[in-house]
Design a protein around this motif. Structure first.
Motif, mmCIF file in Angstrom:
data_model
loop_
_atom_site.group_PDB
_atom_site.id
_atom_site.type_symbol
_atom_site.label_atom_id
_atom_site.label_comp_id
_atom_site.label_asym_id
_atom_site.label_seq_id
_atom_site.Cartn_x
_atom_site.Cartn_y
_atom_site.Cartn_z
ATOM 1 N N VAL A 245 38.784 33.921 71.606
ATOM 2 C CA VAL A 245 37.317 32.797 70.897
ATOM 3 C C VAL A 245 35.813 34.484 71.638
ATOM 4 O O VAL A 245 36.306 35.198 72.464
ATOM 5 C CB VAL A 245 36.849 32.141 71.820
ATOM 6 C CG1 VAL A 245 37.810 30.914 71.248
ATOM 7 C CG2 VAL A 245 36.236 31.748 73.488
ATOM 8 N N GLU A 246 34.952 34.179 70.963
ATOM 9 C CA GLU A 246 33.893 35.174 71.202
ATOM 10 C C GLU A 246 32.632 34.601 70.390
ATOM 11 O O GLU A 246 32.884 33.946 69.196
ATOM 12 C CB GLU A 246 34.191 36.704 70.943
ATOM 13 C CG GLU A 246 34.464 36.808 69.126
ATOM 14 C CD GLU A 246 34.515 38.138 68.872
ATOM 15 O OE1 GLU A 246 34.100 39.228 68.321
ATOM 16 O OE2 GLU A 246 35.450 38.917 69.657
ATOM 17 N N ASN A 247 31.274 35.112 71.400
ATOM 18 C CA ASN A 247 30.460 34.944 70.642
ATOM 19 C C ASN A 247 29.367 35.814 71.419
ATOM 20 O O ASN A 247 29.490 37.221 71.487
ATOM 21 C CB ASN A 247 29.437 33.475 70.370
ATOM 22 C CG ASN A 247 28.788 33.137 72.114
ATOM 23 O OD1 ASN A 247 29.109 34.726 72.561
ATOM 24 N ND2 ASN A 247 29.010 32.293 72.744
ATOM 25 N N TYR B 222 31.475 29.647 68.718
ATOM 26 C CA TYR B 222 31.785 30.876 68.302
ATOM 27 C C TYR B 222 33.178 31.241 67.368
ATOM 28 O O TYR B 222 33.487 30.056 66.606
ATOM 29 C CB TYR B 222 32.809 30.284 69.937
ATOM 30 C CG TYR B 222 32.459 30.049 70.874
ATOM 31 C CD1 TYR B 222 32.804 31.600 71.942
ATOM 32 C CD2 TYR B 222 31.862 30.050 71.914
ATOM 33 C CE1 TYR B 222 32.585 31.776 73.291
ATOM 34 C CE2 TYR B 222 31.069 29.794 73.004
ATOM 35 C CZ TYR B 222 31.678 31.121 73.769
ATOM 36 O OH TYR B 222 30.818 30.886 75.062
ATOM 37 N N ASP B 223 33.443 32.555 66.892
ATOM 38 C CA ASP B 223 34.048 32.682 66.346
ATOM 39 C C ASP B 223 35.718 31.833 67.451
ATOM 40 O O ASP B 223 36.030 33.031 67.891
ATOM 41 C CB ASP B 223 34.061 34.446 66.102
ATOM 42 C CG ASP B 223 35.468 34.631 65.335
ATOM 43 O OD1 ASP B 223 35.720 34.496 64.155
ATOM 44 O OD2 ASP B 223 35.460 35.869 65.125
ATOM 45 N N VAL B 224 37.106 31.653 66.888
ATOM 46 C CA VAL B 224 37.805 31.184 67.318
ATOM 47 C C VAL B 224 38.505 31.875 66.026
ATOM 48 O O VAL B 224 39.236 31.462 65.183
ATOM 49 C CB VAL B 224 38.239 29.694 66.996
ATOM 50 C CG1 VAL B 224 39.645 29.651 68.129
ATOM 51 C CG2 VAL B 224 36.803 29.433 68.372
ATOM 52 N N GLN B 225 39.843 32.686 67.189
ATOM 53 C CA GLN B 225 40.966 32.992 66.275
ATOM 54 C C GLN B 225 42.452 32.914 67.192
ATOM 55 O O GLN B 225 42.418 32.525 68.433
ATOM 56 C CB GLN B 225 41.326 34.828 66.368
ATOM 57 C CG GLN B 225 40.772 34.524 65.247
ATOM 58 C CD GLN B 225 40.058 36.628 65.141
ATOM 59 O OE1 GLN B 225 40.900 37.391 65.542
ATOM 60 N NE2 GLN B 225 39.145 37.175 64.582
ATOM 61 N N MET C 257 34.717 24.775 70.886
ATOM 62 C CA MET C 257 34.319 26.633 70.646
ATOM 63 C C MET C 257 33.577 26.694 69.381
ATOM 64 O O MET C 257 32.737 27.051 68.876
ATOM 65 C CB MET C 257 35.224 26.732 71.177
ATOM 66 C CG MET C 257 35.840 27.214 72.695
ATOM 67 S SD MET C 257 34.845 27.178 73.341
ATOM 68 C CE MET C 257 34.541 28.809 73.628
ATOM 69 N N LEU C 258 34.257 25.994 68.272
ATOM 70 C CA LEU C 258 33.812 25.766 66.440
ATOM 71 C C LEU C 258 32.567 25.384 67.172
ATOM 72 O O LEU C 258 31.512 25.846 66.721
ATOM 73 C CB LEU C 258 35.026 25.530 65.696
ATOM 74 C CG LEU C 258 36.282 26.393 65.222
ATOM 75 C CD1 LEU C 258 37.225 26.081 65.113
ATOM 76 C CD2 LEU C 258 35.326 27.895 64.728
ATOM 77 N N GLN D 291 39.807 24.789 70.346
ATOM 78 C CA GLN D 291 39.309 24.841 69.263
ATOM 79 C C GLN D 291 38.412 24.181 68.777
ATOM 80 O O GLN D 291 37.104 25.552 68.500
ATOM 81 C CB GLN D 291 40.654 25.444 68.176
ATOM 82 C CG GLN D 291 39.947 25.985 67.097
ATOM 83 C CD GLN D 291 41.680 25.458 65.766
ATOM 84 O OE1 GLN D 291 41.843 24.658 65.844
ATOM 85 N NE2 GLN D 291 41.252 27.003 64.865
ATOM 86 N N LEU E 96 43.668 30.498 72.308
ATOM 87 C CA LEU E 96 42.836 31.253 71.605
ATOM 88 C C LEU E 96 41.611 32.314 72.231
ATOM 89 O O LEU E 96 41.518 32.651 73.699
ATOM 90 C CB LEU E 96 42.099 29.738 71.680
ATOM 91 C CG LEU E 96 42.764 28.461 71.101
ATOM 92 C CD1 LEU E 96 41.832 27.768 71.311
ATOM 93 C CD2 LEU E 96 42.433 28.904 69.739
ATOM 94 N N VAL F 19 33.200 36.536 75.420
ATOM 95 C CA VAL F 19 34.642 36.847 75.469
ATOM 96 C C VAL F 19 35.866 36.345 75.612
ATOM 97 O O VAL F 19 35.090 36.122 76.787
ATOM 98 C CB VAL F 19 34.526 38.154 74.609
ATOM 99 C CG1 VAL F 19 35.042 38.965 75.720
ATOM 100 C CG2 VAL F 19 36.162 38.653 74.335
#
Length: 209
Positions: free
Chosen positions: A40-42, A25-28, A20-21, A17, A38, A46
Motif C-alpha cells: 500500500v502507498e499514498n 491508498y493504492d493497494v496491490q 486502505m482503499l 484492503q 498487501l 508506503v
C-alpha cells in the motif's frame, strides 16, 4: 481480492484492503516466500501489510516482510525517500506474557521502517481501522465549527464501521444520563441572588451607605 494461502489470514487481509482503499491508498497484492501480503502507498506513506494466522508465523514472517518493503523503497522513485515506511503485522491470535519480549523487540526495531504489531485483531472493519490508524488520514475539519463533540464522535464511530443504530442509541443514552439537576439548581440560585459574589457585594455596599 481472492487469496488461497494457508499462512495468511485472508479475512484480515481483505478487510485491510477495504480500509486502505477507502483511505485513498493504492493497494496491490504481493507476496513473500511464505505468504500473501498487501503493498500500500499514498503520497505520504508506503507499507507492507501481512496477516499471519499465528503469532509464531508472525515472528517467522517479519524478516521477509521487512525485506520486501526494503525492495519496494529501493525500486521506487526518489520521492519515496521522503515517505514514512511501515511494516504492518496483523494477527487474530491473542498474545501471552511469553510473547511480550519478542513483540517488544519487533516494535523497537526502527531499522529503515516502523514496525506495527497488532495482535488479537477481530475480523471487523472497525477493528482494522483501529489497527491501521497510524496510516490513516486524520478526520477532515468540519465546516460547522460549532458541531457538538458527541455528534462528531457518532459520525467517526459509524465511519469506522460500527453499527449506526447501536452508536445512535449509545449517544442518546449518554446524553440522557447527563446530570441536569445541578445546572437547574445553580440557575435558580443565581436568580434568587444566592451564592452570587456580585450580589453580595451590592448588598454590602447598600448597607454601608
Amino acid at each position: 481480492m481472492t487469496l488461497d494461502d494457508e499462512l495468511a489470514d485472508v479475512g484480515l487481509l481483505d478487510l485491510a484492503q477495504v480500509v486502505m482503499l477507502e483511505a485513498g491508498y493504492d493497494v496491490q497484492l504481493g507476496s513473500t516466500e511464505r505468504q500473501s501480503v498487501l503493498l500500500v502507498e499514498n503520497d505520504d506513506n508506503v507499507a507492507v501489510i501481512a496477516a499471519p494466522v499465528t503469532l509464531e508465523q508472525l515472528f517467522e514472517a517479519e524478516p521477509s516482510v521487512s525485506r520486501l518493503l526494503s525492495e519496494q523503497l529501493v525500486a521506487g522513485p526518489p520521492s519515496r525517500k521522503r515517505w514514512d515506511a511501515f511494516v504492518i503485522l496483523l494477527c487474530a491470535q491473542n498474545s501471552t506474557p511469553d510473547h511480550a519480549e519478542a513483540i517488544s523487540d519487533l516494535v523497537n526495531n526502527l531499522r529503515f521502517a516502523r514496525r506495527l504489531v497488532r495482535v488479537g485483531v477481530e475480523p471487523t472493519k472497525a477493528a482494522l481501522s483501529r489497527s491501521l490508524r497510524p496510516l490513516l488520514p486524520p478526520p477532515t475539519a468540519t465546516t460547522n465549527q460549532l458541531e457538538q463533540p458527541l455528534h462528531q464522535l457518532e459520525r467517526l464511530l459509524v465511519r469506522d464501521g460500527l453499527d449506526p443504530v447501536a452508536v445512535e442509541d449509545a449517544i442518546r443514552d449518554f446524553e440522557l444520563s447527563k446530570p441536569a439537576g445541578a445546572m437547574i439548581a445553580n440557575e435558580a440560585a443565581a436568580a434568587d441572588g444566592e451564592d452570587d459574589p456580585l450580589m453580595s457585594l451590592d448588598l454590602d455596599d447598600e448597607e454601608e451607605r
